[in-house]
Scaffold this motif. Structure first.
Motif, PDB file in Angstrom:
ATOM      1  N   GLY A   1       0.802  -1.213   0.000  1.00  0.00           N
ATOM      2  CA  GLY A   1       0.000   0.000   0.000  1.00  0.00           C
ATOM      3  C   GLY A   1       0.834   1.261   0.000  1.00  0.00           C
ATOM      4  N   ALA A   2       2.022   1.187  -0.595  1.00  0.00           N
ATOM      5  CA  ALA A   2       2.937   2.342  -0.631  1.00  0.00           C
ATOM      6  C   ALA A   2       2.264   3.537  -1.296  1.00  0.00           C
ATOM      7  CB  ALA A   2       4.214   1.963  -1.370  1.00  0.00           C
ATOM      8  N   LYS A   3       2.528   4.704  -0.792  1.00  0.00           N
ATOM      9  CA  LYS A   3       1.928   5.927  -1.296  1.00  0.00           C
ATOM     10  C   LYS A   3       2.831   6.600  -2.326  1.00  0.00           C
ATOM     11  CE  LYS A   3      -1.551   5.473   1.471  1.00  0.00           C
ATOM     12  NZ  LYS A   3      -2.886   5.078   0.933  1.00  0.00           N
ATOM     13  N   GLY A   4       2.197   7.169  -3.344  1.00  0.00           N
ATOM     14  CA  GLY A   4       2.954   7.835  -4.393  1.00  0.00           C
ATOM     15  C   GLY A   4       3.621   9.108  -3.904  1.00  0.00           C
ATOM     16  N   VAL A   5       4.870   9.275  -4.293  1.00  0.00           N
ATOM     17  CA  VAL A   5       5.622  10.499  -3.995  1.00  0.00           C
ATOM     18  C   VAL A   5       5.614  11.403  -5.224  1.00  0.00           C
ATOM     19  CG1 VAL A   5       7.863  11.450  -3.335  1.00  0.00           C
ATOM     20  CG2 VAL A   5       7.079   9.294  -2.336  1.00  0.00           C
ATOM     21  N   ASP A   6       5.895  10.830  -6.367  1.00  0.00           N
ATOM     22  CA  ASP A   6       5.791  11.551  -7.631  1.00  0.00           C
ATOM     23  C   ASP A   6       5.652  10.541  -8.758  1.00  0.00           C
ATOM     24  OD1 ASP A   6       8.546  11.131  -9.114  1.00  0.00           O
ATOM     25  OD2 ASP A   6       9.038  11.562  -7.020  1.00  0.00           O
ATOM     26  N   THR A   7       4.988  10.946  -9.829  1.00  0.00           N
ATOM     27  CA  THR A   7       4.833  10.096 -11.007  1.00  0.00           C
ATOM     28  C   THR A   7       5.122  10.933 -12.251  1.00  0.00           C
ATOM     29  OG1 THR A   7       2.474  10.590 -11.225  1.00  0.00           O
ATOM     30  CG2 THR A   7       3.081   8.685  -9.873  1.00  0.00           C
ATOM     31  N   TYR A   8       5.413  10.262 -13.346  1.00  0.00           N
ATOM     32  CA  TYR A   8       5.741  11.003 -14.565  1.00  0.00           C
ATOM     33  C   TYR A   8       5.431  10.195 -15.813  1.00  0.00           C
ATOM     34  CZ  TYR A   8       9.848   7.991 -14.629  1.00  0.00           C
ATOM     35  OH  TYR A   8      10.667   6.889 -14.637  1.00  0.00           O
ATOM     36  N   LEU A   9       5.211  10.904 -16.882  1.00  0.00           N
ATOM     37  CA  LEU A   9       5.207  10.346 -18.232  1.00  0.00           C
ATOM     38  C   LEU A   9       6.120  11.220 -19.084  1.00  0.00           C
ATOM     39  CD1 LEU A   9       2.618   8.877 -20.561  1.00  0.00           C
ATOM     40  CD2 LEU A   9       3.815  10.932 -21.317  1.00  0.00           C
ATOM     41  N   LYS A  10       6.992  10.569 -19.823  1.00  0.00           N
ATOM     42  CA  LYS A  10       7.913  11.292 -20.699  1.00  0.00           C
ATOM     43  C   LYS A  10       7.921  10.617 -22.063  1.00  0.00           C
ATOM     44  CE  LYS A  10      12.362  10.600 -20.292  1.00  0.00           C
ATOM     45  NZ  LYS A  10      13.758  10.632 -19.799  1.00  0.00           N
ATOM     46  N   TYR A  11       7.965  11.411 -23.109  1.00  0.00           N
ATOM     47  CA  TYR A  11       8.170  10.832 -24.442  1.00  0.00           C
ATOM     48  C   TYR A  11       9.233  11.631 -25.175  1.00  0.00           C
ATOM     49  CZ  TYR A  11       5.231  14.529 -26.536  1.00  0.00           C
ATOM     50  OH  TYR A  11       4.708  15.732 -26.949  1.00  0.00           O
ATOM     51  N   VAL A  12       9.914  10.956 -26.090  1.00  0.00           N
ATOM     52  CA  VAL A  12      11.015  11.573 -26.831  1.00  0.00           C
ATOM     53  C   VAL A  12      10.855  11.255 -28.311  1.00  0.00           C
ATOM     54  CG1 VAL A  12      13.507  11.701 -27.139  1.00  0.00           C
ATOM     55  CG2 VAL A  12      12.557  11.356 -24.848  1.00  0.00           C
ATOM     56  N   LEU A  13      10.936  12.288 -29.131  1.00  0.00           N
ATOM     57  CA  LEU A  13      10.936  12.149 -30.588  1.00  0.00           C
ATOM     58  C   LEU A  13      12.309  12.558 -31.104  1.00  0.00           C
ATOM     59  CD1 LEU A  13       9.547  11.834 -33.403  1.00  0.00           C
ATOM     60  CD2 LEU A  13       8.908  14.252 -33.202  1.00  0.00           C
ATOM     61  N   GLU A  14      12.982  11.641 -31.779  1.00  0.00           N
ATOM     62  CA  GLU A  14      14.294  11.920 -32.362  1.00  0.00           C
ATOM     63  C   GLU A  14      14.308  11.426 -33.801  1.00  0.00           C
ATOM     64  OE1 GLU A  14      17.765  11.773 -29.203  1.00  0.00           O
ATOM     65  OE2 GLU A  14      16.646   9.895 -29.128  1.00  0.00           O
ATOM     66  N   SER A  15      14.234  12.364 -34.721  1.00  0.00           N
ATOM     67  CA  SER A  15      14.244  12.018 -36.142  1.00  0.00           C
ATOM     68  C   SER A  15      15.220  12.935 -36.866  1.00  0.00           C
ATOM     69  CB  SER A  15      12.841  12.155 -36.735  1.00  0.00           C
ATOM     70  OG  SER A  15      12.394  13.498 -36.651  1.00  0.00           O
ATOM     71  N   ASP A  16      15.330  12.758 -38.158  1.00  0.00           N
ATOM     72  CA  ASP A  16      16.252  13.590 -38.940  1.00  0.00           C
ATOM     73  C   ASP A  16      15.854  15.062 -38.911  1.00  0.00           C
ATOM     74  OD1 ASP A  16      17.682  11.333 -39.605  1.00  0.00           O
ATOM     75  OD2 ASP A  16      16.652  11.030 -41.522  1.00  0.00           O
ATOM     76  N   ASP A  17      14.550  15.340 -38.767  1.00  0.00           N
ATOM     77  CA  ASP A  17      14.099  16.731 -38.826  1.00  0.00           C
ATOM     78  C   ASP A  17      13.787  17.344 -37.459  1.00  0.00           C
ATOM     79  OD1 ASP A  17      11.572  15.638 -38.147  1.00  0.00           O
ATOM     80  OD2 ASP A  17      11.044  15.398 -40.245  1.00  0.00           O
ATOM     81  N   THR A  18      13.651  16.503 -36.413  1.00  0.00           N
ATOM     82  CA  THR A  18      13.207  17.025 -35.113  1.00  0.00           C
ATOM     83  C   THR A  18      13.792  16.248 -33.948  1.00  0.00           C
ATOM     84  OG1 THR A  18      11.063  17.554 -36.134  1.00  0.00           O
ATOM     85  CG2 THR A  18      11.177  17.652 -33.728  1.00  0.00           C
TER      86      THR A  18
END
Length: 235
Positions: free
Chosen positions: A108-125
């Motif tokens: 029953g551990a309580k959340g301290v922090d949560t996250y979602l991250k995404y990364v786009l790495e292409s030739d143009d961006t």
């Protein structure tokens, strides 16, 4: 007389998880054109109309669903990493297509922090975005459009949960597309002195803690990583 560069109408529509129109907005980022716009539905009718140059774009949209006058609105983060605009285009962000993110953590551990991250790495961006919350309550995620090559796009969900002296750091990776929700029940490590599986640790000094870390990767390149840090009193 100056001639307008080739451009087209872009219409963005928003629907909440309740099926009603949502007053939301979209980050419109040009991938192969110099363009950046934070479009927002100022009229409250669930629609944004704008004009953009011909090109390829990334769209990031947090669709809001109101839960009451005082309650915090639910958020469905929906990302379309590749949209080609070569004519008048309409994109609908329907929060009902996004799925909840929910972790069940041992003890029953309580959340301290949560996250979602995404990364786009292409030739143009090259672009990355991070969404951080105290918890995943009311948070959904959804990928829009076609998946990208694994080397171009990755999605990462995780967080930290605490129960007494025990800390759980959970991290989940996905290649090619944004996580469309993630529901997972994490299991506590099993240390059984009498069972067939045992774990022995030694330390040259006076040990006070132990850290366990594991990472599993499937054939598609998606991986799950968990770190458990717990303090021990050793005799």
């Amino acid at each position: 007389m100056r001639r307008e560069a080739e451009a087209y109408d872009l219409t963005l529509k928003y629907t909440g998880t309740d099926g009603r129109t949502s007053q939301s907005g979209t980050l419109v980022l040009g991938r192969n054109v110099d363009f950046l716009l934070n479009a927002y539905d100022t009229e409250g009718d669930g629609v944004v109309r704008t004009r953009v140059p011909r090109g390829t774009y990334l769209l990031e949209t947090p669709v809001r669903t109101r839960k009451g006058a005082r309650a915090t609105p639910g958020t469905a983060l929906m990302v379309q990493p590749e949209l080609s605009v070569t004519k008048a285009t309409t994109v609908t962000f329907d929060a009902r297509r996004a799925k909840p993110v929910n972790f069940t953590v041992p003890q029953g551990a309580k959340g301290v922090d949560t996250y979602l991250k995404y990364v786009l790495e292409s030739d143009d961006t090259t672009y990355g975005s991070v969404w951080q919350h105290d918890s995943f309550k009311g948070f959904r995620t959804g990928h829009v459009g076609a998946a990208l090559p694994a080397k171009e796009f990755s999605s990462h969900i995780g967080g930290t949960w605490q129960k007494g002296s025990t800390t759980y750091n959970l991290h989940y990776d996905r290649a090619r597309s944004l996580h469309t929700g993630l529901v997972h029940k994490a299991k506590a490590p099993v240390l059984n002195r009498k069972g067939k599986r045992t774990l022995s640790l030694s330390h040259p000094g006076k040990a006070t803690s132990v850290s366990l870390k594991a990472k599993l990767t499937d054939k598609q390149g998606n991986s799950y990583q968990v770190t458990i840090v717990k303090a021990y009193l050793l005799k």
